[in-house]
Design a protein around this motif. Sequence first.
Motif, PDB file in Angstrom:
ATOM      1  N   UNK A 266       8.527   9.257  -6.423  1.00 31.40           N
ATOM      2  CA  UNK A 266       9.952   9.569  -6.509  1.00 31.40           C
ATOM      3  C   UNK A 266      10.257  10.830  -5.708  1.00 31.40           C
ATOM      4  N   UNK A 267       9.365  11.832  -5.804  1.00 35.64           N
ATOM      5  CA  UNK A 267       9.570  13.072  -5.046  1.00 35.64           C
ATOM      6  C   UNK A 267       9.501  12.811  -3.543  1.00 35.64           C
ATOM      7  N   UNK A 268       8.603  11.915  -3.131  1.00 39.06           N
ATOM      8  CA  UNK A 268       8.512  11.574  -1.710  1.00 39.06           C
ATOM      9  C   UNK A 268       9.797  10.910  -1.223  1.00 39.06           C
ATOM     10  N   UNK A 269      10.324   9.990  -1.983  1.00 40.83           N
ATOM     11  CA  UNK A 269      11.574   9.337  -1.600  1.00 40.83           C
ATOM     12  C   UNK A 269      12.716  10.348  -1.506  1.00 40.83           C
ATOM     13  N   UNK A 270      12.711  11.315  -2.417  1.00 37.84           N
ATOM     14  CA  UNK A 270      13.746  12.352  -2.378  1.00 37.84           C
ATOM     15  C   UNK A 270      13.620  13.189  -1.110  1.00 37.84           C
ATOM     16  N   UNK A 271      12.385  13.518  -0.711  1.00 41.79           N
ATOM     17  CA  UNK A 271      12.185  14.295   0.525  1.00 41.79           C
ATOM     18  C   UNK A 271      12.648  13.501   1.743  1.00 41.79           C
ATOM     19  N   UNK A 272      12.333  12.211   1.775  1.00 43.12           N
ATOM     20  CA  UNK A 272      12.763  11.382   2.903  1.00 43.12           C
ATOM     21  C   UNK A 272      14.284  11.261   2.961  1.00 43.12           C
ATOM     22  N   UNK A 273      14.905  11.150   1.798  1.00 45.35           N
ATOM     23  CA  UNK A 273      16.364  11.066   1.750  1.00 45.35           C
ATOM     24  C   UNK A 273      17.004  12.365   2.240  1.00 45.35           C
ATOM     25  N   UNK A 274      16.449  13.493   1.798  1.00 47.05           N
ATOM     26  CA  UNK A 274      16.969  14.785   2.244  1.00 47.05           C
ATOM     27  C   UNK A 274      16.778  14.955   3.749  1.00 47.05           C
ATOM     28  N   UNK A 275      15.633  14.484   4.258  1.00 52.05           N
ATOM     29  CA  UNK A 275      15.361  14.582   5.690  1.00 52.05           C
ATOM     30  C   UNK A 275      16.355  13.753   6.493  1.00 52.05           C
ATOM     31  N   UNK A 276      16.699  12.582   5.985  1.00 52.35           N
ATOM     32  CA  UNK A 276      17.644  11.715   6.690  1.00 52.35           C
ATOM     33  C   UNK A 276      18.993  12.386   6.868  1.00 52.35           C
ATOM     34  N   UNK A 277      19.364  13.251   5.921  1.00 55.65           N
ATOM     35  CA  UNK A 277      20.653  13.934   6.004  1.00 55.65           C
ATOM     36  C   UNK A 277      20.584  15.240   6.784  1.00 55.65           C
ATOM     37  N   UNK A 278      19.384  15.833   6.860  1.00 63.85           N
ATOM     38  CA  UNK A 278      19.298  17.184   7.435  1.00 63.85           C
ATOM     39  C   UNK A 278      18.726  17.224   8.840  1.00 63.85           C
ATOM     40  N   UNK A 279      18.032  16.180   9.273  1.00 62.07           N
ATOM     41  CA  UNK A 279      17.386  16.201  10.593  1.00 62.07           C
ATOM     42  C   UNK A 279      18.423  16.326  11.703  1.00 62.07           C
ATOM     43  N   UNK A 280      18.095  17.137  12.710  1.00 66.51           N
ATOM     44  CA  UNK A 280      19.027  17.372  13.819  1.00 66.51           C
ATOM     45  C   UNK A 280      19.033  16.220  14.828  1.00 66.51           C
ATOM     46  N   UNK A 281      18.001  15.430  14.836  1.00 66.60           N
ATOM     47  CA  UNK A 281      17.955  14.331  15.792  1.00 66.60           C
ATOM     48  C   UNK A 281      16.899  13.318  15.421  1.00 66.60           C
ATOM     49  N   UNK A 282      16.811  12.277  16.232  1.00 64.47           N
ATOM     50  CA  UNK A 282      15.896  11.169  15.931  1.00 64.47           C
ATOM     51  C   UNK A 282      14.442  11.617  15.917  1.00 64.47           C
ATOM     52  N   UNK A 283      14.029  12.396  16.899  1.00 65.09           N
ATOM     53  CA  UNK A 283      12.633  12.825  16.964  1.00 65.09           C
ATOM     54  C   UNK A 283      12.255  13.680  15.760  1.00 65.09           C
ATOM     55  N   UNK A 284      13.140  14.573  15.367  1.00 59.24           N
ATOM     56  CA  UNK A 284      12.874  15.393  14.180  1.00 59.24           C
ATOM     57  C   UNK A 284      12.782  14.514  12.933  1.00 59.24           C
ATOM     58  N   UNK A 285      13.621  13.484  12.879  1.00 58.76           N
ATOM     59  CA  UNK A 285      13.628  12.578  11.737  1.00 58.76           C
ATOM     60  C   UNK A 285      12.317  11.808  11.630  1.00 58.76           C
ATOM     61  N   UNK A 286      11.864  11.208  12.734  1.00 59.15           N
ATOM     62  CA  UNK A 286      10.660  10.382  12.631  1.00 59.15           C
ATOM     63  C   UNK A 286       9.408  11.236  12.430  1.00 59.15           C
ATOM     64  N   UNK A 287       9.350  12.404  13.067  1.00 57.30           N
ATOM     65  CA  UNK A 287       8.188  13.261  12.865  1.00 57.30           C
ATOM     66  C   UNK A 287       8.161  13.805  11.439  1.00 57.30           C
ATOM     67  N   UNK A 288       9.328  14.176  10.945  1.00 55.27           N
ATOM     68  CA  UNK A 288       9.399  14.655   9.563  1.00 55.27           C
ATOM     69  C   UNK A 288       9.025  13.573   8.570  1.00 55.27           C
ATOM     70  N   UNK A 289       9.444  12.330   8.850  1.00 58.48           N
ATOM     71  CA  UNK A 289       9.102  11.215   7.959  1.00 58.48           C
ATOM     72  C   UNK A 289       7.604  10.962   7.959  1.00 58.48           C
ATOM     73  N   UNK A 290       7.002  10.965   9.135  1.00 57.13           N
ATOM     74  CA  UNK A 290       5.552  10.762   9.240  1.00 57.13           C
ATOM     75  C   UNK A 290       4.804  11.870   8.517  1.00 57.13           C
ATOM     76  N   UNK A 291       5.222  13.116   8.710  1.00 53.62           N
ATOM     77  CA  UNK A 291       4.564  14.246   8.045  1.00 53.62           C
ATOM     78  C   UNK A 291       4.686  14.135   6.530  1.00 53.62           C
ATOM     79  N   UNK A 292       5.853  13.756   6.041  1.00 54.18           N
ATOM     80  CA  UNK A 292       6.060  13.627   4.598  1.00 54.18           C
ATOM     81  C   UNK A 292       5.208  12.508   4.020  1.00 54.18           C
ATOM     82  N   UNK A 293       5.148  11.391   4.731  1.00 56.61           N
ATOM     83  CA  UNK A 293       4.345  10.263   4.257  1.00 56.61           C
ATOM     84  C   UNK A 293       2.857  10.616   4.232  1.00 56.61           C
ATOM     85  N   UNK A 294       2.386  11.306   5.253  1.00 57.58           N
ATOM     86  CA  UNK A 294       0.970  11.652   5.309  1.00 57.58           C
ATOM     87  C   UNK A 294       0.568  12.677   4.261  1.00 57.58           C
ATOM     88  N   UNK A 295       1.533  13.412   3.736  1.00 57.49           N
ATOM     89  CA  UNK A 295       1.234  14.379   2.675  1.00 57.49           C
ATOM     90  C   UNK A 295       1.055  13.699   1.319  1.00 57.49           C
TER      91      UNK A 295
END
Length: 202
Positions: free
Chosen positions: A142-171
């Motif tokens: 649930x915490x991971x989904x919350x981080x991904x949701x927050x990232x979707x709203x806060x990322x400045x662009x597509x590259x930041x979004x996908x890299x942030x998503x990959x980093x969050x998933x790998x954690x």
Amino acid sequence: FRSLLWPWFIALEAQLPRMAEGYYAELQAHEGAACLLGALPPADVATVKQRLCWHLSVLLRPDLDSATHQTGAMQAGFFYAACGVEEVWLLEAIEALRDIFVTTLGSGTHRDHRPLAIVLQRLALDRQWQLASMRETQRRRVALLARLNALAWSADGYLELIQGAVDALMAHEEIIACAVGRPDAAGRLTYEAVAGEEFADY
């Protein structure tokens, strides 16, 4: 505990494979667990049976200490959660295992019920720790989904979004590799962010 369990452990050691087979048969008859077991190839079925036999031997071990028991049960709970086992399935499976112990240890020539009481107490702790681990795994999801949701709203662009998503998933401890990609103009999938040795090698 050791003096009570050693004679039982020695006497029952040869019966452990038969007990594990009986437990596996109970799991096969369970509607939920049977779906997971039915998807396994023969080699993995053999591994599951070996694991069940090992688990039974651990619960009967005279020298089992609380810390070792808790660590193993928490690891098992995480494994079950990662495989899609539901809490109610675990409770029903442990109840079936309890019946096997009662039938094997509580009847026939086994007149001293103190070892059975020790094993059933261990099984109750097993259930408690495994459930706690499964619930903690779900909280982390649930915490991971919350981080991904927050990232979707806060990322400045597509590259930041996908890299942030990959980093969050790998954690997250259930994930060992992940990748993000999209088709190019020719329709070929192009990877744009990759993490984990398995996908990186691929």
